[in-house]
Design a protein around this motif. Sequence first.
Motif, mmCIF file in Angstrom:
data_model
loop_
_atom_site.group_PDB
_atom_site.id
_atom_site.type_symbol
_atom_site.label_atom_id
_atom_site.label_comp_id
_atom_site.label_asym_id
_atom_site.label_seq_id
_atom_site.Cartn_x
_atom_site.Cartn_y
_atom_site.Cartn_z
ATOM 1 N N VAL A 53 0.759 -1.162 -0.003
ATOM 2 C CA VAL A 53 0.097 -0.020 0.187
ATOM 3 C C VAL A 53 0.844 1.213 -0.015
ATOM 4 N N PHE A 54 0.279 2.358 -0.388
ATOM 5 C CA PHE A 54 1.144 3.630 -0.542
ATOM 6 C C PHE A 54 0.808 4.359 0.709
ATOM 7 N N ASP A 55 1.939 4.451 1.487
ATOM 8 C CA ASP A 55 2.028 5.152 2.624
ATOM 9 C C ASP A 55 2.141 6.725 2.358
ATOM 10 N N LEU A 56 1.223 7.682 2.570
ATOM 11 C CA LEU A 56 1.110 9.062 2.325
ATOM 12 C C LEU A 56 2.360 9.534 3.278
ATOM 13 N N VAL A 59 5.481 9.052 1.721
ATOM 14 C CA VAL A 59 5.461 8.985 0.415
ATOM 15 C C VAL A 59 6.080 8.088 -0.406
ATOM 16 N N GLU A 60 5.901 6.579 0.012
ATOM 17 C CA GLU A 60 6.280 5.466 -0.736
ATOM 18 C C GLU A 60 5.373 4.236 -0.340
ATOM 19 N N THR A 61 5.659 3.298 -1.219
ATOM 20 C CA THR A 61 4.876 2.016 -1.162
ATOM 21 C C THR A 61 5.599 1.130 -0.115
ATOM 22 N N VAL A 62 4.766 0.791 0.834
ATOM 23 C CA VAL A 62 5.275 -0.190 1.849
ATOM 24 C C VAL A 62 4.777 -1.715 1.417
ATOM 25 N N PRO A 63 5.468 -2.628 1.403
ATOM 26 C CA PRO A 63 5.055 -3.956 1.102
ATOM 27 C C PRO A 63 4.588 -4.507 2.368
ATOM 28 N N ASP A 64 3.884 -5.838 2.208
ATOM 29 C CA ASP A 64 3.469 -6.685 3.302
ATOM 30 C C ASP A 64 2.681 -6.199 4.467
ATOM 31 N N GLN A 65 1.640 -5.354 3.931
ATOM 32 C CA GLN A 65 0.806 -4.771 4.905
ATOM 33 C C GLN A 65 -0.488 -5.654 5.282
ATOM 34 N N ARG A 66 -0.930 -5.682 6.312
ATOM 35 C CA ARG A 66 -2.352 -6.318 6.340
ATOM 36 C C ARG A 66 -3.418 -5.565 5.792
ATOM 37 N N ILE A 67 -4.298 -6.028 4.888
ATOM 38 C CA ILE A 67 -5.252 -4.846 4.305
ATOM 39 C C ILE A 67 -6.702 -5.566 4.777
ATOM 40 N N ALA A 251 3.978 4.391 -9.532
ATOM 41 C CA ALA A 251 3.719 4.409 -8.083
ATOM 42 C C ALA A 251 2.631 3.363 -8.152
ATOM 43 N N VAL A 252 2.651 2.611 -6.893
ATOM 44 C CA VAL A 252 1.705 1.387 -6.689
ATOM 45 C C VAL A 252 0.831 2.025 -5.465
ATOM 46 N N LEU A 253 -0.185 2.309 -5.798
ATOM 47 C CA LEU A 253 -1.295 2.619 -4.589
ATOM 48 C C LEU A 253 -1.641 1.383 -3.804
ATOM 49 N N LEU A 254 -2.099 0.262 -4.506
ATOM 50 C CA LEU A 254 -2.591 -1.010 -3.752
ATOM 51 C C LEU A 254 -2.025 -1.993 -4.539
ATOM 52 N N ASP A 255 -1.548 -3.220 -4.050
ATOM 53 C CA ASP A 255 -1.425 -4.311 -4.696
ATOM 54 C C ASP A 255 -1.660 -5.565 -3.706
#
Length: 323
Positions: A53-56, A59-67, A251-255
């Motif tokens: 997910v993109f962390d505002l 200001v970067e995409t953070v991997p391996d987050q629980r969604i 930029a990856v907002l959500l993946d």
Amino acid sequence: MRRSVSPFSLVLLGLGTFLLVLAPLLVQYVQPRAAVNPTDIDTTAVYTGRGSVFDLEKVETVPDQRITVTQRVRGDVRESERSGKAVWDVITSVDTDRTLPAADPHDALSFTPHRWVLDRRTTAPVHCCGAKPRIQGEAYLKFPFDVRKRAYRWWDNTLGDTVVLRYRGTEKVLGHTGYRFTGSVPPTRTGTRLVPGRLVGLPGGGQVAAEEWYANHGVELIVDQRTGRVLYAQTGPRQTLRAPGGTEDRAVLLDAEKIAFTEETQRAAVEQAKDDGDRLRLLGETVPLGAAVAGGLLAAAGVVLLARGRKVTARPDPLAPSA
């Protein structure tokens, strides 16, 4: 000799005839009118999974987050009664652990309110009563009643268009058998968003109208055949930004490859499908069959008794001359 008609035989014949007429009426008239989408729906479906997910703040995409995706559906009963349609207000929010629980829904990664109006019998979308967006296709939050083994056009609200979901056989959800449908979405441009140019590889450009792109690794739905209720849902959204006219994601907002119904949501869906299915089965199969069998037996018994009659010896005529 003369025969007398037994009132009991007439009662049996009349009751049997009534039940024989009632049986097809239940199938053709009552049961279809019971198979309607509710106006007072109030349900919540929760999906969970892991992804980027993109962390505002960073200001970067953070991997391996629980969604966590939460979808709340509530019926507007007053508007439904006025229009004769099912008017459902839907709120979909996407969160990470950091934004749950959100005091303000706008703290979520994504917060989307919309209204779906549908025909109560066919589930087809209806464009009235403030429906927004203009939903198309054959199914969205649920399928039509009596689901068939064929492809369906499923509305994807993020895509803003329909996705073809193809029948892939049957599968069980917590012991309850449903029809399995799958599909995917190739990378598709869905709109634009003003962002700092550096997010999409344009460091000296200030604010730019970046292109929003959406794809889905795979949609999988398991659906109750009789009611059309979704028992299990799995989705794999990918939302990205590209520079204007660009061909690469910048930029990856959500993946996330897999975000799926929680077990609690699956259990609630299965229980509701069983309850609704039992009611429809009662009106469409059990009661009509019982009425037909009972009606046939009662009518047959009445005919037999009526045919036999009851022999009674004729009384002598007191005015007749004696021999």
